[in-house]
Write an enzyme that holds these catalytic residues in place. Structure first.
Site, PDB file in Angstrom:
ATOM      1  N   ASP A  65     -16.522  18.870 -62.719  1.00 46.10           N
ATOM      2  CA  ASP A  65     -16.043  18.826 -62.315  1.00 46.10           C
ATOM      3  C   ASP A  65     -15.586  18.610 -60.980  1.00 46.10           C
ATOM      4  O   ASP A  65     -15.547  19.955 -59.775  1.00 46.10           O
ATOM      5  CB  ASP A  65     -14.806  20.277 -62.483  1.00 46.10           C
ATOM      6  N   TYR A  70     -12.835  17.740 -52.624  1.00 46.01           N
ATOM      7  CA  TYR A  70     -13.722  18.248 -52.643  1.00 46.01           C
ATOM      8  C   TYR A  70     -14.578  17.526 -51.384  1.00 46.01           C
ATOM      9  O   TYR A  70     -15.862  18.854 -50.920  1.00 46.01           O
ATOM     10  CB  TYR A  70     -14.689  18.509 -53.894  1.00 46.01           C
ATOM     11  N   LYS A  99     -10.349  14.187 -59.748  1.00 44.25           N
ATOM     12  CA  LYS A  99      -9.026  13.675 -59.665  1.00 44.25           C
ATOM     13  C   LYS A  99      -8.339  13.424 -58.036  1.00 44.25           C
ATOM     14  O   LYS A  99      -8.949  13.199 -57.477  1.00 44.25           O
ATOM     15  CB  LYS A  99      -8.396  15.711 -58.891  1.00 44.25           C
ATOM     16  N   HIS A 130      -3.789  15.845 -58.790  1.00 39.39           N
ATOM     17  CA  HIS A 130      -5.195  16.932 -58.517  1.00 39.39           C
ATOM     18  C   HIS A 130      -3.420  18.315 -58.181  1.00 39.39           C
ATOM     19  O   HIS A 130      -3.498  19.072 -58.344  1.00 39.39           O
ATOM     20  CB  HIS A 130      -5.294  16.530 -57.544  1.00 39.39           C
TER      21      HIS A 130
HETATM   22  N1  LIG Z   1      -7.840  21.609 -59.939  1.00 37.92           N
HETATM   23  C1  LIG Z   1      -7.623  22.637 -58.924  1.00 37.92           C
HETATM   24  O1  LIG Z   1      -6.250  22.641 -58.093  1.00 37.92           O
HETATM   25  C2  LIG Z   1      -8.954  23.794 -58.663  1.00 37.92           C
HETATM   26  C3  LIG Z   1      -8.965  24.514 -57.848  1.00 37.92           C
HETATM   27  C4  LIG Z   1     -10.075  25.996 -57.704  1.00 37.92           C
HETATM   28  C5  LIG Z   1     -10.367  24.977 -58.397  1.00 37.92           C
HETATM   29  N2  LIG Z   1     -11.279  24.109 -59.258  1.00 37.92           N
HETATM   30  C6  LIG Z   1     -12.396  24.044 -59.947  1.00 37.92           C
HETATM   31  O2  LIG Z   1     -12.488  25.253 -60.392  1.00 37.92           O
HETATM   32  C7  LIG Z   1     -13.858  25.551 -60.006  1.00 37.92           C
HETATM   33  C8  LIG Z   1     -13.671  26.703 -60.235  1.00 37.92           C
HETATM   34  O3  LIG Z   1     -13.167  27.202 -59.941  1.00 37.92           O
HETATM   35  P1  LIG Z   1     -13.338  28.690 -57.918  1.00 37.92           P
HETATM   36  O4  LIG Z   1     -14.934  27.519 -57.483  1.00 37.92           O
HETATM   37  O5  LIG Z   1     -12.459  28.601 -57.561  1.00 37.92           O
HETATM   38  O6  LIG Z   1     -13.499  29.736 -58.868  1.00 37.92           O
HETATM   39  P2  LIG Z   1     -14.832  30.348 -59.502  1.00 37.92           P
HETATM   40  O7  LIG Z   1     -15.946  29.528 -60.379  1.00 37.92           O
HETATM   41  O8  LIG Z   1     -13.880  31.064 -60.205  1.00 37.92           O
HETATM   42  O9  LIG Z   1     -15.951  31.549 -58.784  1.00 37.92           O
HETATM   43  C9  LIG Z   1     -17.149  30.909 -57.875  1.00 37.92           C
HETATM   44  C10 LIG Z   1     -17.472  32.018 -57.071  1.00 37.92           C
HETATM   45  O10 LIG Z   1     -18.389  33.578 -57.388  1.00 37.92           O
HETATM   46  C11 LIG Z   1     -19.140  32.713 -57.627  1.00 37.92           C
HETATM   47  N3  LIG Z   1     -19.866  33.291 -59.067  1.00 37.92           N
HETATM   48  C12 LIG Z   1     -20.455  31.685 -60.122  1.00 37.92           C
HETATM   49  N4  LIG Z   1     -20.936  33.057 -60.870  1.00 37.92           N
HETATM   50  C13 LIG Z   1     -21.040  34.055 -60.559  1.00 37.92           C
HETATM   51  C14 LIG Z   1     -21.570  35.461 -61.834  1.00 37.92           C
HETATM   52  N5  LIG Z   1     -22.029  35.417 -62.505  1.00 37.92           N
HETATM   53  N6  LIG Z   1     -21.566  36.382 -61.182  1.00 37.92           N
HETATM   54  C15 LIG Z   1     -21.025  36.613 -59.754  1.00 37.92           C
HETATM   55  N7  LIG Z   1     -20.916  35.729 -59.534  1.00 37.92           N
HETATM   56  C16 LIG Z   1     -20.494  34.384 -59.583  1.00 37.92           C
HETATM   57  C17 LIG Z   1     -19.321  32.100 -56.831  1.00 37.92           C
HETATM   58  O11 LIG Z   1     -20.762  31.582 -56.130  1.00 37.92           O
HETATM   59  P3  LIG Z   1     -22.012  31.347 -55.764  1.00 37.92           P
HETATM   60  O12 LIG Z   1     -21.936  29.759 -56.067  1.00 37.92           O
HETATM   61  O13 LIG Z   1     -22.782  31.228 -54.520  1.00 37.92           O
HETATM   62  O14 LIG Z   1     -22.614  31.839 -57.524  1.00 37.92           O
HETATM   63  C18 LIG Z   1     -18.813  31.310 -56.612  1.00 37.92           C
HETATM   64  O15 LIG Z   1     -18.386  32.054 -55.263  1.00 37.92           O
HETATM   65  C19 LIG Z   1     -14.030  24.398 -59.156  1.00 37.92           C
HETATM   66  O16 LIG Z   1     -15.646  24.564 -57.665  1.00 37.92           O
HETATM   67  C20 LIG Z   1     -13.836  23.210 -58.978  1.00 37.92           C
HETATM   68  O17 LIG Z   1     -14.347  22.430 -59.546  1.00 37.92           O
HETATM   69  C21 LIG Z   1      -9.242  23.432 -59.177  1.00 37.92           C
END
Ligand SMILES: NC(=O)c1ccc[n+]([C@@H]2O[C@H](COP(=O)([O-])OP(=O)(O)OC[C@H]3O[C@@H](n4cnc5c(N)ncnc54)[C@H](OP(=O)(O)O)[C@@H]3O)[C@@H](O)[C@H]2O)c1
Length: 332
Positions: A65, A70, A99, A130
């Site tokens: 994704d 980003y 996006k 987005h």
């Molecule tokens: N469309 C949109 O507007 C939008 C908005 C937000 C996000 N997104 C997409 O969704 C993806 C994921 O969302 P997100 O990055 O907000 O949050 P997430 O995936 O829910 O959480 C990521 C966080 O959790 C940690 N983590 C990962 N695996 C873990 C585990 N097994 N145990 C404990 N902690 C863990 C990561 O740290 P480490 O990296 O240090 O492991 C990071 O700090 C984004 O990267 C992006 O691609 C899209």
């Protein structure tokens, strides 16, 4: 529940390690099938994101994704090129999403081609609008001086052209509420295949999800483990009592429980990590199933939307949204 929501995933509940070789997929209204787990790349730092992509593909991820916003698409593209050259994966076996950023609503095809060029991938599997917001071409922030009126009809017509030309195999939206999706459906020729939104046990999208399901639009869950390190997340999803209780019961990590909950709702998930051990465990979701009875426990969790940075889309002069409530049409 399985027959209705998980037509593909159910058949692989017990595949264990095999599931890593053949990632389960959800069928979209475009005819394409999106892999159930994708690697999130938001806030993946330069120097780390390429390594994370390589490691993820090696342990079985087939869905990445991405987004222009980003600011790391080039590094992702370089990592993918190395994987192709090493014979680890072929382009056609991957699902790559990007996006349209808010500065590019008047140049949709050019923006899409820019992402394709940085990701070095010839076409995108999915291109998403987005946010339902438009900014000046050269805007670097989201101050009142940066907004321009949103013409979603024009934007979507240009997205449809990208779909028709094959540059994007599926098209969709992100951060669209029920009302905004409904409005888009009233004039679109090509229906959005996906709406990518915040979704995890603490914010289950109880209004949006049934609506999307009734319209045949797939929900992809962003921040599926609660964006635990994000400055915007004020509660740690992985520490919710329901999650820790289930983690103990099913002998899984809290993150695996949160991700598995989403998958059993029929949603694809986008966990982000740059750590090899987490990348591996975040995809080991297909050799256990949360029981119906335990899913009912999730349904009782008091709801709380986590991501708070959305005030950036609000102002009382130039944004279409004067308040955060208006941005989300009251669903907060
Ligand atoms: N469309 C949109 O507007 C939008 C908005 C937000 C996000 N997104 C997409 O969704 C993806 C994921 O969302 P997100 O990055 O907000 O949050 P997430 O995936 O829910 O959480 C990521 C966080 O959790 C940690 N983590 C990962 N695996 C873990 C585990 N097994 N145990 C404990 N902690 C863990 C990561 O740290 P480490 O990296 O240090 O492991 C990071 O700090 C984004 O990267 C992006 O691609 C899209």
């Amino acid at each position: 529940m399985c027959a209705a929501y998980l037509p593909i995933v159910c058949s692989v509940f017990t595949m264990g390690k095999q599931a890593l070789e053949a990632m389960p997929r959800f069928k979209l209204n475009s005819g394409a099938s999106i892999p159930a787990v994708g690697l999130g790349t938001w806030q993946s730092e330069p120097g780390l994101v390429g390594k994370a992509v390589k490691e993820a593909v090696k342990v079985g991820y087939r869905h990445i994704d991405c987004a222009k916003a980003y600011k790391n698409e080039k590094e992702v593209g370089d990592a993918l090129q190395e994987l192709y050259k090493e014979g680890i994966v072929k382009r056609e076996d991957l699902w790559i999403t990007s996006k349209l950023w808010c500065t590019d609503h008047n140049d949709v095809e050019e923006a899409l081609k820019g992402s394709i060029e940085r990701l070095q991938c010839e076409y995108l599997d999915l291109y998403l609008v987005h946010w339902p917001c438009a900014l000046k071409k050269d805007a670097e922030g989201t101050g009142p001086e940066d907004f321009v009126p949103l013409n979603i009809k024009g934007t979507w017509a240009a997205m449809e052209k990208c779909y028709e030309s094959g540059l994007a195999k599926s098209i969709g939206i992100s951060n669209f509420t029920v009302e905004k999706t409904k409005s888009l459906l009233s004039h679109c020729k090509v229906r959005p295949a996906v709406n990518q939104v915040e979704c995890h046990p603490l914010w289950q999208q109880k209004k949006l999800w049934p609506y999307l399901k009734s319209e045949g639009i797939h929900l992809t869950a962003y921040s599926p483990i609660g964006s635990s390190n994000s400055p915007f997340a004020d509660i740690n999803v992985l520490e919710l009592p329901t999650i820790t209780k289930m983690a103990e019961k099913y002998k899984r990590s809290p993150a695996q429980i949160a991700l598995r909950w989403n998958i059993q709702q029929g949603h694809s998930v986008l966990p982000k990590s740059t750590h090899a051990d987490r990348l591996a465990s975040n995809i080991e979701l297909f050799d256990f199933e949360i029981s119906e009875e335990d899913l009912d426990e999730f349904a009782k969790i008091e709801q709380h939307r986590l991501l708070r940075g959305d005030e950036m889309w609000v102002n009382d002069s130039t944004s279409p949204y004067k308040t955060v409530e208006e941005l989300w049409d009251g669903d907060i």
